[in-house]
Design a protein around this motif. Structure first.
Motif, short mmCIF file in Angstrom:
data_model
loop_
_atom_site.label_atom_id
_atom_site.label_comp_id
_atom_site.label_asym_id
_atom_site.label_seq_id
_atom_site.Cartn_x
_atom_site.Cartn_y
_atom_site.Cartn_z
N VAL A 224 0.86 -1.18 0.00
CA VAL A 224 0.00 0.00 0.00
C VAL A 224 0.90 1.23 0.00
O VAL A 224 1.75 1.39 0.88
CB VAL A 224 -0.93 0.03 1.22
CG1 VAL A 224 -1.75 1.32 1.25
CG2 VAL A 224 -1.85 -1.18 1.22
N LEU A 225 0.71 2.09 -1.00
CA LEU A 225 1.54 3.28 -1.15
C LEU A 225 0.68 4.49 -0.80
O LEU A 225 -0.26 4.84 -1.52
CB LEU A 225 2.03 3.41 -2.60
CG LEU A 225 2.54 2.12 -3.28
CD1 LEU A 225 2.99 2.41 -4.71
CD2 LEU A 225 3.66 1.49 -2.47
N HIS A 226 0.99 5.10 0.33
CA HIS A 226 0.14 6.20 0.83
C HIS A 226 0.79 7.54 0.54
O HIS A 226 1.94 7.79 0.91
CB HIS A 226 -0.09 6.07 2.34
CG HIS A 226 -0.98 7.17 2.87
ND1 HIS A 226 -2.33 7.18 2.64
CD2 HIS A 226 -0.70 8.30 3.58
CE1 HIS A 226 -2.87 8.25 3.21
NE2 HIS A 226 -1.88 8.95 3.77
N THR A 227 0.02 8.43 -0.10
CA THR A 227 0.54 9.77 -0.37
C THR A 227 -0.44 10.83 0.10
O THR A 227 -1.66 10.69 -0.03
CB THR A 227 0.85 9.96 -1.87
OG1 THR A 227 1.48 11.24 -2.05
CG2 THR A 227 -0.41 9.89 -2.72
N ALA A 264 -3.18 8.56 9.49
CA ALA A 264 -3.50 8.15 8.12
C ALA A 264 -2.65 6.95 7.69
O ALA A 264 -3.15 6.06 6.99
CB ALA A 264 -3.29 9.31 7.16
N LEU A 265 -1.39 6.92 8.10
CA LEU A 265 -0.54 5.77 7.78
C LEU A 265 -1.15 4.49 8.37
O LEU A 265 -1.21 3.45 7.70
CB LEU A 265 0.87 5.96 8.32
CG LEU A 265 1.75 7.05 7.70
CD1 LEU A 265 3.16 6.98 8.27
CD2 LEU A 265 1.79 6.96 6.18
N SER A 270 -0.45 1.47 5.33
CA SER A 270 0.63 1.87 4.43
C SER A 270 1.93 1.10 4.67
O SER A 270 2.35 0.90 5.80
CB SER A 270 0.89 3.38 4.60
OG SER A 270 2.12 3.76 4.04
N ASP A 271 2.55 0.70 3.55
CA ASP A 271 3.90 0.13 3.58
C ASP A 271 4.94 1.15 3.16
O ASP A 271 6.10 1.10 3.58
CB ASP A 271 3.99 -1.08 2.64
CG ASP A 271 3.02 -2.18 3.01
OD1 ASP A 271 3.28 -2.87 4.00
OD2 ASP A 271 1.99 -2.33 2.32
N SER A 296 2.54 0.47 9.94
CA SER A 296 3.34 -0.59 9.30
C SER A 296 4.24 -0.04 8.20
O SER A 296 4.82 -0.81 7.42
CB SER A 296 2.40 -1.65 8.71
OG SER A 296 1.49 -1.05 7.79
N THR A 297 4.39 1.27 8.11
CA THR A 297 5.17 1.89 7.04
C THR A 297 6.67 1.65 7.26
O THR A 297 7.19 1.92 8.34
CB THR A 297 4.89 3.40 6.98
OG1 THR A 297 3.48 3.61 6.89
CG2 THR A 297 5.56 4.01 5.76
#
Length: 540
Positions: A224-227, A264-265, A270-271, A296-297
């Motif tokens: 999961v790519l969180h921006t 939010a992460l 998010s990874d 979990s980033t």
């Protein structure tokens, strides 16, 4: 461990580079391939809502049908003014589905700048959020090519002349056969001089953005790519392509929020995430808390983070920070990786690209000497194709067949690059060239300072005086003279700021970048501390 991580990352990227032929490096082709591989996988998510790969293709094909009904043809430009939202990517995909070109516009644009973008791009159709209609009201549309305006979330909105609510999607249509060299978007960048330039970005450029960045970040299938960055800029569009190419999903926030970032992460699972240099000290200015580890980033792409913040951020968050250099015109051309971390350095040249550091005549300078960074790509379409409707600016930037970045860097003997400054942001004071970036690093090393922006103001003599605007960390206090004494041990005497302005916030773009031009326009004000007026003498 880091070397093993990087080897696996490189192997995945190299395999994708070989397995995806050039003809399939377009948004429609990549999306079709993703649907074929994983039809039910989540492709996009935001605020608890999600869209699968099949759902994205369905929406793109039906919105494309609507665009055709509106008269949009291959090559036409379609403007978009919208904050991050779940239907932004389907709209972007639909525009490419019909072979048209998206023109995502910064939501802060208005007035003359917005008029110029419309006029230069010759967009025939505009899709705009109702909340952003006041931006459009600042523009005289009488001499523009705009024929149709669709408004998102139009219910209850006061629509201007010629605007209508966004129609329901049409019947699904097959994608037009676009080529990898065809433009997918025109992205307008604000330079230090002149009007904004529309960068012509081909489909394959974003494929290479995905490969180079995915290799660096070690993106895995299912990540999961969180921006929090805006989809009208290269970084967030690149994030979507990374998810598309590497088999992940993109998670969106509407905007960057210091107080809600780690929340939010966690919520997104998010990874991988994405930060800009100024965001890291902003996050660290908050009191340390357990939420900074409750996620979990594992890694963040974070270009431009000052070196002194790296270790503290990693300690507090557990997130690895990787630096990089890229621009809308280029790609992820210089980068650090897990096994070659050197905080304060932007890294080494990326596979598939070449770089030179040159003087004002384009002659290469020795290692250890600062000069302008020039770039070149080995692969076709890895860079932008120039500036739309501005052939003179295109020739100027790509002179001698090298992309001139306008950035001053230093390369050391081991091939690591260090950013010095934007060439046009160098301050000239009494015969000395001063890097605003380097002065900022000296100021930021003070434990009370959260954010700093250094810029020139007019001198009573000639050339410039150095001014700094700063924001303090929460609960901190700072006497300006104490800041000057701190800088004396870290900066040449001639580069130490004469003027200090302590503020609660600095003006920023929607992307979080400090708007130095606004600070320069304000200059010295009644709240500004003047070192010379205070009688403070510097050591030499």
């Amino acid at each position: 461990m880091a070397e093993e991580y990087c080897r696996a990352s490189h192997a995945r990227a190299d395999a994708l580079e070989v397995s995806i032929p050039s003809a399939a490096r377009t948004l429609p082709a990549l999306l079709e391939a993703r649907v074929s591989d994983a039809p039910d996988a989540v492709m996009l998510q935001m605020d608890g809502a999600s869209l699968t790969t099949t759902g994205l293709r369905e929406q793109a094909s039906r919105l494309a049908g609507l665009l055709v009904e509106a008269g949009v043809a291959p090559g036409d430009r379609v403007a978009m003014i919208s904050a991050n939202r779940l239907d932004f990517v389907p709209l972007l995909s639909a525009i490419s589905w019909v072979g048209a070109v998206a023109v995502p516009i910064n939501t802060a644009s208005r007035g003359d700048q917005l008029h110029h973008i419309f006029q230069n791009s010759m967009a025939k159709l505009l899709i705009i959020e109702a909340a952003l209609l006041p931006n459009l009201a600042t523009v005289d549309r009488s001499d523009l090519a705009l024929e149709t305006i669709y408004v998102l979330d139009a219910e209850g909105a006061d629509l201007p002349d010629g605007a209508q609510p966004m129609p329901e999607p049409g019947e699904p249509i097959d994608a037009v056969a676009v080529k990898p060299a065809d433009p997918i978007a025109i992205l307008y960048t604000s330079g230090t001089t002149g009007v904004s330039k529309g960068v012509i970005c081909p489909h394959e450029q974003f494929f290479w953005w995905a490969i180079t960045t995915g290799r660096q970040l070690g993106i895995r299938p299912g990540d999961v790519l969180h921006t929090t960055l805006p989809l009208f800029h290269t970084n967030a569009i690149n994030c979507f392509f990374q998810a598309l190419v590497f088999g992940g999903s993109q998670s969106l926030s509407e905007r960057f929020s210091v107080s809600k970032f780690f929340e939010a992460l966690k919520a997104s699972g998010s990874d991988v995430t994405y930060l800009l240099g100024a965001m890291v000290p902003m996050l660290l200015s908050r009191p340390e808390g357990p939420e900074e580890r409750d996620h979990s980033t594992r890694v963040a792409l974070a270009p431009g983070v000052p070196a002194q913040f790296h270790d503290e951020f990693v300690r507090r968050t557990g997130i690895l920070l990787l630096d990089a250099f890229g621009s809308t015109e280029s790609n992820n051309v210089i980068q650090t990786e897990a096994d070659i971390l050197r905080p304060g350095m932007i890294g080494r040249i990326t596979k598939g690209f070449d770089a030179r550091v040159v003087d004002e005549f384009d002659n290469e300078v020795p290692d250890g000497t600062s000069g302008e960074l020039l770039l070149r790509a080995d692969k076709p379409n890895a860079f932008a194709h120039g500036y739309f409707g501005m052939p003179d600016k295109t020739v100027e930037t790509w002179q001698n067949l090298w992309l001139h970045t306008g950035d001053r860097v230093v390369r050391d003997g081991e091939g690591y690059y260090r950013f010095v400054d934007r060439i046009k942001e160098t301050i000239r004071r009494r015969g000395e060239n001063i890097s605003s970036y380097e002065v900022e690093q000296g100021v930021l090393s003070h434990p009370s300072v959260s954010t700093a922006a250094v810029f020139p103001v007019a001198s009573e003599l000639a050339e410039d005086e150095v001014m700094v605007a700063i924001v303090l960390k929460e609960g901190a206090t700072l006497d300006p003279e104490a800041l000057i004494r701190h800088c004396e041990d870290r900066l040449p005497y001639y580069s130490i700021p004469r003027f200090v302005d302590i503020r609660t916030e600095l003006p920023r773009t929607e992307n979080g970048k400090i708007q130095k031009f606004k600070l320069r326009e304000e200059g010295v004000t009644d709240t500004t501390w003047d070192r010379e007026a205070a009688g403070v003498t510097l050591r030499r």
